[in-house]
Design a protein around this motif. Structure first.
Motif, PDB file in Angstrom:
ATOM      1  N   VAL A 207       0.860  -1.185   0.000  1.00  0.00           N
ATOM      2  CA  VAL A 207       0.000   0.000   0.000  1.00  0.00           C
ATOM      3  C   VAL A 207       0.896   1.234   0.000  1.00  0.00           C
ATOM      4  CG1 VAL A 207      -1.859   1.262   1.113  1.00  0.00           C
ATOM      5  CG2 VAL A 207      -1.787  -1.229   1.287  1.00  0.00           C
ATOM      6  N   CYS A 208       0.734   2.070  -1.036  1.00  0.00           N
ATOM      7  CA  CYS A 208       1.458   3.340  -1.156  1.00  0.00           C
ATOM      8  C   CYS A 208       0.491   4.483  -0.849  1.00  0.00           C
ATOM      9  CB  CYS A 208       1.993   3.526  -2.571  1.00  0.00           C
ATOM     10  SG  CYS A 208       3.033   2.185  -3.193  1.00  0.00           S
ATOM     11  N   TRP A 209       0.997   5.521  -0.217  1.00  0.00           N
ATOM     12  CA  TRP A 209       0.144   6.674   0.043  1.00  0.00           C
ATOM     13  C   TRP A 209       0.977   7.938   0.166  1.00  0.00           C
ATOM     14  CZ3 TRP A 209       1.266   3.133   3.922  1.00  0.00           C
ATOM     15  CH2 TRP A 209       1.871   3.635   5.078  1.00  0.00           C
ATOM     16  N   ALA A 210       0.263   9.073   0.101  1.00  0.00           N
ATOM     17  CA  ALA A 210       0.914  10.371   0.292  1.00  0.00           C
ATOM     18  C   ALA A 210      -0.059  11.295   1.014  1.00  0.00           C
ATOM     19  CB  ALA A 210       1.393  10.927  -1.041  1.00  0.00           C
ATOM     20  N   MET A 211      -0.066  12.584   0.637  1.00  0.00           N
ATOM     21  CA  MET A 211      -0.787  13.590   1.428  1.00  0.00           C
ATOM     22  C   MET A 211      -2.292  13.371   1.476  1.00  0.00           C
ATOM     23  SD  MET A 211       1.870  15.359   2.244  1.00  0.00           S
ATOM     24  CE  MET A 211       2.556  13.698   2.182  1.00  0.00           C
ATOM     25  N   GLY A 212      -2.846  12.650   0.501  1.00  0.00           N
ATOM     26  CA  GLY A 212      -4.277  12.396   0.524  1.00  0.00           C
ATOM     27  C   GLY A 212      -4.724  11.586   1.723  1.00  0.00           C
ATOM     28  N   LEU A 213      -3.783  10.901   2.378  1.00  0.00           N
ATOM     29  CA  LEU A 213      -4.094  10.190   3.616  1.00  0.00           C
ATOM     30  C   LEU A 213      -3.573  10.917   4.844  1.00  0.00           C
ATOM     31  CD1 LEU A 213      -5.012   7.870   1.794  1.00  0.00           C
ATOM     32  CD2 LEU A 213      -3.750   6.287   3.271  1.00  0.00           C
ATOM     33  N   THR A 214      -2.512  11.708   4.715  1.00  0.00           N
ATOM     34  CA  THR A 214      -1.830  12.218   5.903  1.00  0.00           C
ATOM     35  C   THR A 214      -2.349  13.548   6.412  1.00  0.00           C
ATOM     36  OG1 THR A 214      -0.121  13.423   4.662  1.00  0.00           O
ATOM     37  CG2 THR A 214       0.295  11.086   5.131  1.00  0.00           C
ATOM     38  N   GLN A 215      -3.117  14.290   5.600  1.00  0.00           N
ATOM     39  CA  GLN A 215      -3.496  15.651   5.983  1.00  0.00           C
ATOM     40  C   GLN A 215      -4.987  15.754   6.316  1.00  0.00           C
ATOM     41  OE1 GLN A 215      -1.939  17.953   2.637  1.00  0.00           O
ATOM     42  NE2 GLN A 215      -0.045  18.362   3.750  1.00  0.00           N
ATOM     43  N   HIS A 216      -5.412  14.941   7.269  1.00  0.00           N
ATOM     44  CA  HIS A 216      -6.778  14.967   7.787  1.00  0.00           C
ATOM     45  C   HIS A 216      -6.735  14.866   9.312  1.00  0.00           C
ATOM     46  CE1 HIS A 216      -8.554  14.116   3.792  1.00  0.00           C
ATOM     47  NE2 HIS A 216      -7.522  13.301   3.630  1.00  0.00           N
ATOM     48  N   LYS A 217      -7.798  15.249   9.964  1.00  0.00           N
ATOM     49  CA  LYS A 217      -7.867  15.106  11.421  1.00  0.00           C
ATOM     50  C   LYS A 217      -7.615  13.666  11.844  1.00  0.00           C
ATOM     51  CE  LYS A 217     -10.879  15.797  15.437  1.00  0.00           C
ATOM     52  NZ  LYS A 217     -10.722  14.419  15.937  1.00  0.00           N
ATOM     53  N   HIS A 218      -8.161  12.725  11.107  1.00  0.00           N
ATOM     54  CA  HIS A 218      -8.062  11.308  11.467  1.00  0.00           C
ATOM     55  C   HIS A 218      -6.997  10.598  10.626  1.00  0.00           C
ATOM     56  CE1 HIS A 218     -10.779  11.776   8.105  1.00  0.00           C
ATOM     57  NE2 HIS A 218     -10.793  10.482   7.871  1.00  0.00           N
ATOM     58  N   ALA A 219      -5.980  11.325  10.186  1.00  0.00           N
ATOM     59  CA  ALA A 219      -4.958  10.758   9.308  1.00  0.00           C
ATOM     60  C   ALA A 219      -4.209   9.608   9.960  1.00  0.00           C
ATOM     61  CB  ALA A 219      -3.977  11.851   8.888  1.00  0.00           C
ATOM     62  N   VAL A 220      -3.790   9.774  11.209  1.00  0.00           N
ATOM     63  CA  VAL A 220      -3.008   8.727  11.871  1.00  0.00           C
ATOM     64  C   VAL A 220      -3.847   7.461  12.015  1.00  0.00           C
ATOM     65  CG1 VAL A 220      -1.785   8.102  13.982  1.00  0.00           C
ATOM     66  CG2 VAL A 220      -1.528  10.398  13.034  1.00  0.00           C
ATOM     67  N   ALA A 221      -5.100   7.618  12.394  1.00  0.00           N
ATOM     68  CA  ALA A 221      -5.984   6.455  12.504  1.00  0.00           C
ATOM     69  C   ALA A 221      -6.184   5.782  11.153  1.00  0.00           C
ATOM     70  CB  ALA A 221      -7.332   6.881  13.093  1.00  0.00           C
ATOM     71  N   THR A 222      -6.244   6.565  10.087  1.00  0.00           N
ATOM     72  CA  THR A 222      -6.397   6.002   8.746  1.00  0.00           C
ATOM     73  C   THR A 222      -5.198   5.136   8.381  1.00  0.00           C
ATOM     74  OG1 THR A 222      -7.755   7.865   8.003  1.00  0.00           O
ATOM     75  CG2 THR A 222      -6.632   6.577   6.299  1.00  0.00           C
ATOM     76  N   ILE A 223      -3.999   5.636   8.629  1.00  0.00           N
ATOM     77  CA  ILE A 223      -2.798   4.878   8.274  1.00  0.00           C
ATOM     78  C   ILE A 223      -2.666   3.643   9.160  1.00  0.00           C
ATOM     79  CG2 ILE A 223      -0.275   5.006   8.112  1.00  0.00           C
ATOM     80  CD1 ILE A 223      -0.770   8.079   7.541  1.00  0.00           C
ATOM     81  N   ARG A 224      -3.054   3.751  10.409  1.00  0.00           N
ATOM     82  CA  ARG A 224      -3.080   2.556  11.258  1.00  0.00           C
ATOM     83  C   ARG A 224      -4.008   1.494  10.675  1.00  0.00           C
ATOM     84  NH1 ARG A 224      -4.394   5.974  16.615  1.00  0.00           N
ATOM     85  NH2 ARG A 224      -2.302   6.627  17.254  1.00  0.00           N
ATOM     86  N   GLU A 225      -5.129   1.927  10.082  1.00  0.00           N
ATOM     87  CA  GLU A 225      -6.071   0.969   9.498  1.00  0.00           C
ATOM     88  C   GLU A 225      -5.478   0.304   8.264  1.00  0.00           C
ATOM     89  OE1 GLU A 225      -9.170  -1.180  10.374  1.00  0.00           O
ATOM     90  OE2 GLU A 225      -8.813   0.683  11.472  1.00  0.00           O
ATOM     91  N   VAL A 226      -4.677   1.048   7.507  1.00  0.00           N
ATOM     92  CA  VAL A 226      -3.942   0.454   6.387  1.00  0.00           C
ATOM     93  C   VAL A 226      -3.001  -0.633   6.907  1.00  0.00           C
ATOM     94  CG1 VAL A 226      -2.173   0.922   4.639  1.00  0.00           C
ATOM     95  CG2 VAL A 226      -4.092   2.507   4.924  1.00  0.00           C
ATOM     96  N   VAL A 227      -2.289  -0.325   7.988  1.00  0.00           N
ATOM     97  CA  VAL A 227      -1.374  -1.307   8.577  1.00  0.00           C
ATOM     98  C   VAL A 227      -2.144  -2.532   9.050  1.00  0.00           C
ATOM     99  CG1 VAL A 227       0.290  -1.719  10.422  1.00  0.00           C
ATOM    100  CG2 VAL A 227       0.312   0.452   9.192  1.00  0.00           C
ATOM    101  N   ASN A 228      -3.322  -2.325   9.631  1.00  0.00           N
ATOM    102  CA  ASN A 228      -4.136  -3.467  10.066  1.00  0.00           C
ATOM    103  C   ASN A 228      -4.373  -4.454   8.923  1.00  0.00           C
ATOM    104  OD1 ASN A 228      -4.471  -2.581  12.724  1.00  0.00           O
ATOM    105  ND2 ASN A 228      -6.406  -1.530  12.298  1.00  0.00           N
TER     106      ASN A 228
END
Length: 756
Positions: free
Chosen positions: A364-385
């Motif tokens: 899974v690749c990502w950039a600012m479209g995932l990192t620049q939101h209030k819930h960004a950290v939770a989103t990336i954790r869900e990717v890791v899940n």
């Protein structure tokens, strides 16, 4: 022959709009590359320079951090990389006569495009208190001014030392060493505004805040998910890796609110067939609503759990922690809520699930479209899940791939540019240099702006970058900078930050990546770390733009000597004379850099260790990879409003504006455009070609307005809009940040439209 810079700002009142394109690169990219290079460098200099970009005996591209493979092409650069090189290697010059002709008030009215087009700064310049324009200053006097201001502070924590991602490992190491010897951890950097959310999520879940894959892993993957990223513009050489993966049989899912030409089809300019026909990259396009990614990955995780025999149970038992709590939370994922959050259909999500289940190796690749939101950290954790469920970390062809932007932003963090350093790093630094580093955490970017605004910080020193242009809440940020007693910028070219100053200001011109760097011991090289943890040398080949330039390591070393004086036992003069002595110290302080000088001398450099990737060891608090179970969040937008994301055009890199076109999106001759879905536009009464003000809405009730944007009917996701930064940074509230990482939420701005 190179052309002269523009004398006046181009008119942007009537941008032209054509249908968006469906393929990236190809012959148009080659033509545009040569046009820009010729305008800035001339033909002979273009050939001499571009043939050294990203070569083992050449210099690292000053653009993005995408890695190079072992085998290099003769032309190992992309269109936007060539633009970055051309802008730095330009023959245009900004001399003291320029500053005499252009007072500060004039510079403040100019666009970032015009400022950047003027060329390389040739001498240090100084804005005395009360003066209306910059004037020449000697290097000795410039460092004396800095020393006066820093020594006059009530506390070292009243100084802020900012770092841009272009800074080399050697300069970054010296910069953080100076700041800590001075007595502060106020070391914000551009990571705070981009991948801080990635680092926060990955450190918690896998124990290393970096990606876990190599370029070879991408080539071996069976499925690549590209989420919240536009590689065709922001990391064009990534398209070659995706093409190679496709030719090996990989499938690609693109998750993005806008269709992007680069992920649709890549016309590889390295081959005639590639230029003519190209390769279709995306197998499944999920046109997600802004901020709906966490909900999507949470439901996918539920569906993987429900599929039966679709999880890597042995990996989960041996290597993970928190599975039960995560599984319970995932089991609560709701189809209706997910469809609302994402704007996707059930068949689309089921198609994505089928591709995930069919893959034995997923990245899974990502950039600012995932990192620049209030819930960004939770989103990336869900990717890791998702990856943990499938055992897709620590095996070939699988893992996490946060795609970094600036060319050494990851290396700067490795070197200690961080406001919240690990105690082990500080302990090693103190042992090596006999100092006592402060342990209190410093200011990140947002806190630095707040501190300047509130009078808690008084001196701002930037090692590269365009701080004012890159940061949120433009009016607040500019007012904060003007409260400083001194602002200092180490720069190669002009940008908006040079026109927004403290009571006194300095511009210190430095060598670029393309420039030869000769010190007392002879010709030097510097090192960088790419997005996948490869460290390699960078050697400029051009005569410097002026004999009055200093390298970044020399600037830090001389500043340190002026500020710290004889009280410092650090051999600053020796560091300036021979960068190998800096690397010897790095080798004794930073894990993974043992025998640094010998290893980096090998062509192509070396790869840093990564415990999850190399040995499936996870250096987290639990000693295992951590599943997480955060509540699902997504933006709720009131009726009559849209959710705006800020983004780049194809003619820009970060805040550097190369031109006024966005070729792939069909927009030419202007940047003040807002892209809105035709049905949303109809509901809001926004005709294509009409003009509107954008007004953001935030809980503080403050009106933030960006006036005069042309409406472009565009196939973005429903309920969403898009416009370029830095023009729209004024709309992003300073206090609207991601939980945990404090990254500005520049991809989640609620806006209304007001027409005259």
């Amino acid at each position: 022959m190179a052309t002269k810079p523009p004398t006046g700002d181009p008119v942007q009142d009537a941008p032209q709009v054509a249908p968006p394109q469906h393929a990236a690169a190809g012959l148009p990219a080659i033509g545009h590359t040569l046009k820009i290079a010729q305008e800035q460098m001339g033909l002979a200099r273009t050939a001499r320079t571009l043939l050294k970009v990203n070569q083992k005996d050449g210099f690292d591209c000053p653009g993005c951090a995408w890695p190079e493979g072992e085998k290099r092409h003769t032309a190992e650069f992309c269109e936007n990389g060539a633009k970055a090189v051309a802008e730095e290697a330009t023959l245009r010059r900004v001399t003291p006569a320029f500053f005499a002709e252009h007072p500060l008030a004039d510079l403040a009215t100019r666009s970032g495009y015009w400022l950047g087009q003027q060329g390389r700064i040739t001498e240090p310049v100084y804005l005395p208190e009360g003066a209306d324009r910059y004037e020449p200053i000697s290097w000795e006097r410039a460092f004396a001014v800095i020393a006066e201001e820093l020594r006059a502070l009530s506390s070292p924590d009243e100084a802020v030392f900012y770092t841009s991602g272009r800074t080399s490992n050697e300069a970054a190491f010296l910069f953080q060493l100076f700041a800590r010897e001075f007595g502060t951890n106020n070391l914000p950097d551009c990571s705070n505004m981009c991948h801080e959310s990635s680092g926060s999520a990955l450190n918690e879940t896998i124990g290393v805040g970096k990606g876990s894959v190599s370029l070879e892993d991408l080539h071996q993957a069976e499925l690549v998910i590209v989420a919240g990223q536009n590689p065709g513009t922001n990391h064009p050489r990534m398209l070659s890796a995706l093409e190679k993966a496709k030719h090996a049989g990989a499938k690609i899912i693109s998750v993005n609110p806008l269709p992007e030409a680069g992920t649709e089809r890549f016309k590889n300019p390295q081959s005639p067939l590639g230029m003519l026909k190209g390769t279709a990259l995306t197998d499944l396009f999920l046109q997600i609503r802004i901020g709906g990614d966490q909900a999507l990955f949470r439901l996918l995780n539920k569906l993987v759990l429900d599929a039966g025999d679709a999880t890597d149970d042995a990996f989960i038992r041996e290597h993970t922690h928190g599975y039960e709590e995560f599984a319970a939370a995932a089991g609560e994922a709701d189809w209706d809520e997910t469809l609302t959050a994402t704007g996707l259909t059930r068949p689309e999500i089921e198609a994505a699930l089928a591709m995930i289940l069919a893959s034995r190796r997923t990245i899974v690749c990502w950039a600012m479209g995932l990192t620049q939101h209030k819930h960004a950290v939770a989103t990336i954790r869900e990717v890791v899940n998702l990856l943990l469920l499938r055992g897709d970390i620590g095996r070939p062809g699988a893992g996490v791939c946060p795609v970094r932007g600036h060319s050494n932003v990851q290396g700067d963090r490795t070197m200690g540019i961080f406001e919240r350093p690990a105690p082990a790093f500080l302990d090693a630094l103190d042992r090596e240099f006999g100092i006592t580093s402060p342990r209190a955490h410093g200011f990140d970017v947002v806190r630095a702006i707040q501190a300047l605004r509130d009078g808690e910080a008084k001196v701002f020193f930037a090692m590269g970058g365009n701080f004012v242009g890159a940061t949120p809440d433009t009016d607040v940020t500019e007012a904060a900078m003007r409260r400083a007693s001194l602002t200092v910028h180490v720069s190669t070219k002009l940008n908006r930050s040079h026109a927004v100053t403290g009571r006194r200001a300095l511009i210190l011109p430095t060598l670029g990546r393309t420039d030869k760097d000769v010190q007392a011991s002879g010709k030097q090289f510097v090192t960088v770390e790419d997005s996948m943890g490869m460290v390699h040398a960078s050697r400029g080949n051009l005569a410097p733009a002026s004999p009055h330039l200093l390298s970044e390591p020399a600037i830090v070393a001389r500043m340190a000597r002026a500020v710290l004086g004889k009280a410092s036992a650090t051999p600053w003069e020796a560091f300036e004379a021979d960068y190998a002595t800096i690397r010897d110290r790095i080798a004794r302080v930073v894990p993974g850099f043992e025998d640094f000088n010998a290893r980096v001398a090998r062509p192509g450099g070396f790869q840093l260790p990564h415990a999850p990737r190399d040995e499936r060891r996870f250096p987290t608090k639990t000693g295992k990879a951590n599943f997480t179970a955060a509540p699902v969040e997504y933006p709720r937008v009131p009726a009559g409003r849209l959710l705006l994301q800020t983004l780049r055009s194809h003619d820009q890199y970060n805040t550097t504006i190369y031109g006024l076109d966005d070729r792939y999106r069909g927009i030419t001759g202007g940047r003040r455009v807002v892209m809105v879905h035709p049905e949303d536009a109809a509901g809001l009464g926004l005709a294509d070609g009409s003009y509107t003000d954008l007004v953001s809405e935030w809980t503080d009730g403050v009106e933030r307005r960006a006036p005069g944007f042309r409406v472009v009917h565009y196939p973005t996701a429903r309920g969403c809009a898009a416009a370029y930064y830095p023009e729209t940074n004024v709309l992003v509230p300073l206090d609207s940040t991601a939980d945990t990482s404090n990254t500005p939420a520049s991809k989640s701005v609620v806006v209304r439209f007001e027409q005259a």
